[in-house]
Design an enzyme around this catalytic site. Structure first.
Site, mmCIF file in Angstrom:
data_model
loop_
_atom_site.group_PDB
_atom_site.id
_atom_site.type_symbol
_atom_site.label_atom_id
_atom_site.label_comp_id
_atom_site.label_asym_id
_atom_site.label_seq_id
_atom_site.Cartn_x
_atom_site.Cartn_y
_atom_site.Cartn_z
ATOM 1 N N SER A 147 104.843 117.593 -50.359
ATOM 2 C CA SER A 147 103.744 117.134 -49.514
ATOM 3 C C SER A 147 102.493 117.911 -49.880
ATOM 4 O O SER A 147 102.544 118.884 -50.619
ATOM 5 C CB SER A 147 104.065 117.353 -48.040
ATOM 6 O OG SER A 147 103.656 118.649 -47.653
ATOM 7 N N LYS A 148 101.363 117.419 -49.327
ATOM 8 C CA LYS A 148 100.106 118.063 -49.722
ATOM 9 C C LYS A 148 100.003 119.487 -49.191
ATOM 10 O O LYS A 148 99.107 120.220 -49.576
ATOM 11 C CB LYS A 148 98.896 117.213 -49.331
ATOM 12 C CG LYS A 148 98.918 116.626 -47.967
ATOM 13 C CD LYS A 148 97.820 115.564 -47.854
ATOM 14 C CE LYS A 148 98.138 114.575 -46.763
ATOM 15 N NZ LYS A 148 97.536 113.271 -46.956
ATOM 16 N N ARG A 149 100.912 119.860 -48.330
ATOM 17 C CA ARG A 149 100.886 121.227 -47.823
ATOM 18 C C ARG A 149 101.675 122.185 -48.700
ATOM 19 O O ARG A 149 101.595 123.391 -48.536
ATOM 20 C CB ARG A 149 101.430 121.270 -46.388
ATOM 21 C CG ARG A 149 100.456 120.718 -45.369
ATOM 22 C CD ARG A 149 101.099 120.587 -44.008
ATOM 23 N NE ARG A 149 102.213 119.641 -44.043
ATOM 24 C CZ ARG A 149 102.052 118.305 -44.008
ATOM 25 N NH1 ARG A 149 100.856 117.791 -43.935
ATOM 26 N NH2 ARG A 149 103.098 117.501 -44.051
#
Ligand code: GLU
Length: 437
Positions: free
Chosen positions: A208-210
């Site tokens: 994920s973008k995290r």
């Protein structure tokens, strides 16, 4: 067959990450491989979550990666506008078609699409035959009047004459809704190609973008080469038959095709990316490497940041190019070239100065360097070797204290290259300084 038209359709709701970049790249590669058209379409109907800042990140990241779009915002094209927020009248017109065909009804202010309930079969270019049957009517216009993703996505694919929908596997479960809509509009289906997920580096689950290393912007800021990132990304889910890894872009374009995309998920591997980048860095032409180094060092608050763009700066960077693994190592690796106030490694100092008579050797080294020819590594090597022969000592007796005196460390570029680049004046000054302690 008619010309291939593919689109990358991001929603500007967050930073541009590895997964989005890979989807964009596969579409771009397919367009370039087939001589088709690559379209950028902005899916910004969700007003609350979309921001102009994220939109600019998309434009910048695509541009930095070299994924130029033939149609879309800024590029124009005959099927625009290319932002969904500007296409309201088109959606209204298409909604009317469904209404006229008796395929909608209203409930609680929302507009529902009446499904056919027929099995929806696609022949996915990557996954093969996929069959799914919708069981429930679904909302296509919310009670606040805004059209839902499924409707606008399909209307745009129809009106923009998209031939191939290449997107993440997370959308596979939406596809039966989409094919229901295509059929209701009487439009031919595009070819679908659902690309496998990218798993996070450690542990199960989708990246994920995290996750660490997920954001494309970060790589630009860290001085990565976009072509290294593109090469790395193309291997996330695709592999040429012979397992080649490092390939020039022209070769990737020539070899990329949808049947070569794997069905199994890909795993993100930051080390592999760092290695790919290092290999690309090593082979950069001098001008490009120096320009990258300069940009990076300017952004960092180091001694080199304010250094003029002169021949000395260039020599330092070219001496370092074969020695560093990344542009990020340059500030530390080159610090002593740009200040007299450089750190001295205490371990190296204790080791080098603790045995024999290093000061006597430094004096002899300085004597040789006073008259040596500093124009080439070979000439400097000769001068130092002559002193070794004259005094009957080992080469290391000069190199170790010499390196410590002029760089404060026991590691670095070749000793003669170091002497040449620093130049006679700096070298002698630094040796005298150590002798005075
Ligand atoms: N806006 C969708 C997304 O960002 C695109 C879906 C599609 O490619 O069809 O995931």
């Amino acid at each position: 067959m008619s010309q291939v038209r593919v689109r990358f359709a991001p929603s500007p709701t967050g930073f541009f990450h590895i997964g989005s970049a890979r989807t964009a790249l596969f579409n771009w590669l397919y367009a370039r491989h087939t001589g088709g058209v690559f379209i950028l379409r902005i899916e910004d109907t969700d007003k609350e979550r979309n921001t102009e800042a994220f939109l600019n990140v998309i434009y910048n990241s695509l541009t930095w990666l070299g994924l130029n779009w033939d149609e879309g915002p800024k590029a124009g094209g005959q099927f625009g506008p290319y932002r969904q927020s500007e296409r309201t009248s088109i959606y209204r017109e298409y909604l009317e078609k469904l209404k006229a065909g008796g395929r909608t009804y209203e409930k609680d202010g929302a507009v529902y699409f009446k499904i056919s309930g027929e099995p929806q079969v696609i022949d996915d270019a990557i996954r093969g035959r996929v069959e799914r049957t919708e069981e429930k009517d679904f909302v296509i216009v919310r009670s606040d009047g805004s059209p839902v993703f499924h409707l606008v996505n399909v209307v745009d694919d129809i009106t923009m004459q998209i031939t191939h929908v290449i997107r993440g596997e997370d959308h596979l479960s939406n596809t039966s809704k989409h094919t229901e809509l295509f059929r209701a509009f009487g439009a031919p289906l595009p070819v679908y190609a659902h690309i496998p997920l990218i798993l996070k580096q450690n542990g199960p689950g989708k990246m994920s973008k995290r996750d660490q290393g997920a954001l494309i912007e970060e790589y630009e800021q860290r001085g990565y080469l976009p072509e290294a990132l593109v090469n790395f990304l193309c291997l996330l889910g695709w592999s040429p038959k012979d397992d080649s890894e490092k390939m020039p872009l022209a070769e990737i374009i020539r070899r990329f095709d949808l049947p070569g995309v794997n069905q199994t998920n890909a795993r993100f591997d930051e080390k592999k990316l760092a290695h790919m980048n290092m290999v690309y860095l090593l082979e950069q032409p001098a001008d490009r490497f120096v320009a990258l180094a300069r940009d990076y060092l300017k952004r960092k608050n180091t001694f080199a940041a304010g250094w003029p763009e002169d021949a000395y700066f260039r020599d330092v960077m070219l001496l370092s190019q074969p020695k560093v693994k990344s542009i990020e190592e340059l500030p530390a690796y080159t610090a002593y070239f740009f200040t007299e106030d450089f750190a001295v490694d205490p371990k190296a100092r204790d080791k080098v100065m603790g045995k024999g008579d290093p000061k006597a050797r430094l004096r002899e080294l300085a004597d040789a360097l006073k008259t040596a020819d500093f124009s080439s590594d070979a000439a400097l090597e000769q001068a130092v070797h002559a002193q070794v022969a004259a005094h009957g000592v080992g080469l290391g007796d000069y190199i170790h204290p010499g390196r410590l005196a002029i760089s404060g460390t026991s590691v670095g570029p070749s000793f003669y290259g170091l002497l040449r680049v620093l130049g006679r004046e700096r070298v002698l000054r630094r040796i005298e300084r150590l002798l005075a302690t």
